[in-house]
Design an enzyme around this catalytic site. Structure first.
Site, PDB file in Angstrom:
ATOM      1  N   ILE A 343     -35.566  -5.821  19.607  1.00  0.00           N
ATOM      2  CA  ILE A 343     -35.737  -7.264  19.354  1.00  0.00           C
ATOM      3  C   ILE A 343     -36.360  -7.468  17.976  1.00  0.00           C
ATOM      4  CG2 ILE A 343     -37.110  -9.299  20.020  1.00  0.00           C
ATOM      5  CD1 ILE A 343     -36.622  -8.465  22.962  1.00  0.00           C
ATOM      6  N   ASP A 347     -31.655  -9.840  14.237  1.00  0.00           N
ATOM      7  CA  ASP A 347     -31.804 -11.207  13.727  1.00  0.00           C
ATOM      8  C   ASP A 347     -31.637 -12.226  14.846  1.00  0.00           C
ATOM      9  OD1 ASP A 347     -29.688  -9.987  11.123  1.00  0.00           O
ATOM     10  OD2 ASP A 347     -31.876 -10.045  11.142  1.00  0.00           O
ATOM     11  N   SER A 372     -31.164 -17.439  17.482  1.00  0.00           N
ATOM     12  CA  SER A 372     -30.459 -16.815  16.365  1.00  0.00           C
ATOM     13  C   SER A 372     -31.267 -17.134  15.124  1.00  0.00           C
ATOM     14  CB  SER A 372     -29.044 -17.377  16.230  1.00  0.00           C
ATOM     15  OG  SER A 372     -28.517 -17.044  14.974  1.00  0.00           O
ATOM     16  N   ARG A 373     -31.782 -16.122  14.455  1.00  0.00           N
ATOM     17  CA  ARG A 373     -32.647 -16.375  13.305  1.00  0.00           C
ATOM     18  C   ARG A 373     -31.867 -16.876  12.095  1.00  0.00           C
ATOM     19  NH1 ARG A 373     -37.285 -11.579  13.758  1.00  0.00           N
ATOM     20  NH2 ARG A 373     -36.808 -11.062  15.907  1.00  0.00           N
ATOM     21  N   VAL A 374     -30.576 -16.681  12.128  1.00  0.00           N
ATOM     22  CA  VAL A 374     -29.739 -17.214  11.034  1.00  0.00           C
ATOM     23  C   VAL A 374     -29.515 -18.700  11.267  1.00  0.00           C
ATOM     24  CG1 VAL A 374     -27.428 -17.132  10.024  1.00  0.00           C
ATOM     25  CG2 VAL A 374     -28.659 -15.017  10.519  1.00  0.00           C
TER      26      VAL A 374
END
Lengths: 508, 127
Positions: A343, A347, A372-374
């Protein structure tokens, strides 16, 4: 017949050129459990391939433990014939796999040998490159930011947990919860997202049952997805060495296409078994065990693998390698060692919950714990516009759901919100092997979020969704095309969509 | 677990043998060494110790050891010719390995090999 054989032998002998040279050799002093200890070979490189001459046959092994007076090697082939005293020679080559365009559509082992019974992968004239299994990740300057979406065809992911090309998105959950199904749907969907140039997909099967791998291959074949895919197979019956090497082989194949400007998706199914195999190998090599008996560099094992996923800059070809690693948890525990490691590397994560699965919410995605870090940087404008408030509405619905359990007396606004939340949950349910193109997702979510399904009973929502899509395909195909080509929902398109949906709902 | 690693035994033995002035003192050194190993109950390490000691001494005195393997017993004349061809100083050991079929396999200092045997040639031709 015998003359032909004699002529062949004569030719082989005549063409032979002997270049006898001093070669570095060692000898096997210990062998057992797929590991050999070799003495001699003082100049061996780490991860170098060596040949063990055993019973007239050369067996491949990989140098992993360079100790003061011996080398610990991992046998890569059959281990029964190897015995103490066998001589070992260097090849002076790092382990690599042959890759070329002909590998698409094939099932291979982590060493590159074909497993699908369709003969050799590469002919003599083929352009092949030997790609090292262990390779450095692209540097910061060789990358650019993740902006282009990778559509999975799954509504709940594309709307709220969007994945971009070059991203690493973890799929995590208990066994039999739909993790592999999500990955397979994503692979199948690529042919619809960009039919002329689908994303090249690589599915790495680590430690799975052969029957399950065979079923996955058959599913891909039946859905016409095998043509642009490669399956790297290290089944449960293969040695731990193959389980350990399989993800690296998948990454190496992906890098070949990435570095030639193509977009690639690699699914690692699953990295939990990969960690088990590495633990087994490390313990047999007598490396000191750490937490849960994993070796100290278990984090580095996965970080160096996943860092090879990248969106390359235009100067480096503009290709991308997207990774979808899968981790299996025990009883939903995401706080254990390997899940927390992965984790922290990826991303974002798609967290699948057993409770949701048994309630009938499939895909059983926990919207609260998935991220979702994007984010919306990897979404089309149309989807961003439509799905912008979806997460918030569902979060509010979850809170209200808990509230309603304790109190049956609610005001009209709350009732409306609950009904809307339930409708949205129904809309987000999706059957497996039914990926949906993003323009249809936009249309459906637009209808749901603007209250067009509010008057329907919950059990009517799914059929209304299907009929709406049929209606749009028949009477408003140009609106869907417009959304697909532009990726945006401009004013005129929105008005046209609204009109079409209103028209449809008035007839229901 | 041995009391000392075979490499440590070999370094000590190699150092002392290197300092011994005559064969008699070398023999005495070896006798005392064996007594020490027996006292420490590390007889199992003797084979490895001997191997490391040999490597240590060869390195210390800049010598090379050659092991010549042949498929059949070589005549005195053949052995002389091979010894003359290997022009470096050092010991020559002779082994018989029928699986070579014909030809020679020469190993230098246990970690370098020149394989001129017929079986090796066949392997290269047909693999």
């Amino acid at each position: 017949m015998s003359f032909a054989i004699i002529e062949k032998l004569k030719k082989a002998i005549a063409d032979y050129k002997d270049d006898a040279n001093w070669q570095e050799v060692g000898s096997v002093v210990e062998v057992g459990d797929g590991i050999i200890k070799v003495m001699g070979l003082d100049n061996l490189m780490n991860q170098e391939v060596v040949l063990v001459e055993s019973g007239g046959k050369a067996v491949l092994a990989l140098a992993l433990n360079l100790e003061e007076d011996s080398v610990g090697c991992l046998l890569l082939e059959e281990t029964e014939a190897v015995k103490a005293g066998d001589s070992v020679k260097r090849t002076k080559q790092i382990l690599s796999i042959a890759v070329g365009n002909e590998i698409l559509g094939r099932v291979v082992s982590p060493l590159g040998s074909p497993l699908d019974g369709q003969g050799e992968i590469f002919q003599e004239k083929s352009e092949t490159v030997f790609q090292a299994l262990e390779n450095k990740a692209p540097s910061v300057l060789d990358r650019e930011s993740v902006k282009k979406p990778l559509h999975t065809g799954v509504k709940v992911i594309d709307s709220m947990i969007p994945v971009g090309r070059g991203q690493r998105e973890l799929i995590i959950g208990d066994r039999q919860i739909g993790k592999t199904a999500l990955a397979i749907d994503t692979i199948i969907h690529q042919q619809f997202d960009n039919p002329d140039n689908p994303i090249i997909c690589i599915y790495v099967a680590v430690g799975q049952k052969e029957s399950k791998i065979a079923k996955i291959i058959e599913t891909l074949r039946q859905n016409n997805a095998l043509g642009y895919s490669v399956v790297v197979s290290a089944p449960a019956s293969s040695p731990a060495a193959m389980w350990y090497l399989a993800p690296f082989a998948g990454a190496a194949i992906g890098e070949y296409f990435r570095d030639r400007g193509k977009d690639v998706l690699v699914v690692y199914d699953d990295l939990t078994k990969h960690a088990w195999a590495y633990r087994q190998i490390s313990l047999l090599l007598k490396r000191p065990p750490g937490r849960e008996a994993y070796p100290g560099d278990i984090f580095y094992l996965h970080s160096r693998l996943l860092e090879r996923a990248a969106k390359m800059s235009l100067e480096k070809g503009g290709g991308s390698l997207t990774a979808l690693p899968i981790i299996e948890t025990q009883l939903g525990d995401v706080t254990s060692y390997i899940p927390t490691n992965v984790i922290s590397i990826t991303d974002g994560q798609i967290y699948l919950e057993s409770d949701l699965f048994y309630q009938g919410v499939r895909p059983a995605l926990s919207i609260g714990l998935s991220v979702s870090r994007v984010g919306s940087a990897a979404q089309t404008k149309a989807m961003k516009k439509v799905a912008g408030k979806l997460r918030l509405l569902l979060a509010q619905f979850r809170e209200l759901q808990a509230f309603v359990q304790f109190s049956s007396d609610v005001d009209e606004t709350t009732k409306k919100r609950i009904k809307q939340g339930q409708t949205l949950t129904e809309i987000l349910k999706q059957n497996d092997l039914s990926p949906m193109p993003f323009e249809k997702q936009v249309a459906v979510l637009y209808a749901a979020l603007n209250g067009h399904f509010d008057n329907l009973e919950l059990n009517q929502v799914k059929s209304a969704e299907e009929k709406l899509l049929e209606h749009l395909e028949t009477f408003s195909q140009e609106i869907l095309e417009e959304i697909k080509t532009t990726g945006d929902l401009v004013e005129s398109t929105e008005q046209g969509l609204k009109k079409a949906i209103t028209n449809f709902m008035s007839k229901q | 677990m041995p009391k000392y690693h075979p490499k440590i035994y070999s370094q000590a033995l190699g150092f002392l043998l290197g300092q011994a002035k005559n064969p008699a003192s070398q023999e005495k050194t070896i006798d005392n060494f064996l007594l020490l190993v027996k006292k420490n109950r590390d007889q199992k390490c003797l084979k490895k110790t001997l191997f490391f000691t040999e490597k240590f001494l060869l390195k210390k005195f800049g010598l090379n050891k050659f092991t010549v393997a042949s498929a059949r017993e070589l005549s005195v004349g053949q052995k002389k010719a091979i010894g003359a061809a290997i022009k470096e100083e050092g010991r020559l050991d002779w082994q018989i390995e029928p699986k070579l079929i014909a030809g020679l396999k020469i190993t230098k200092n246990y970690n370098q090999e020149l394989n001129l045997s017929f079986s090796h040639l066949l392997g290269k031709l047909f693999n």
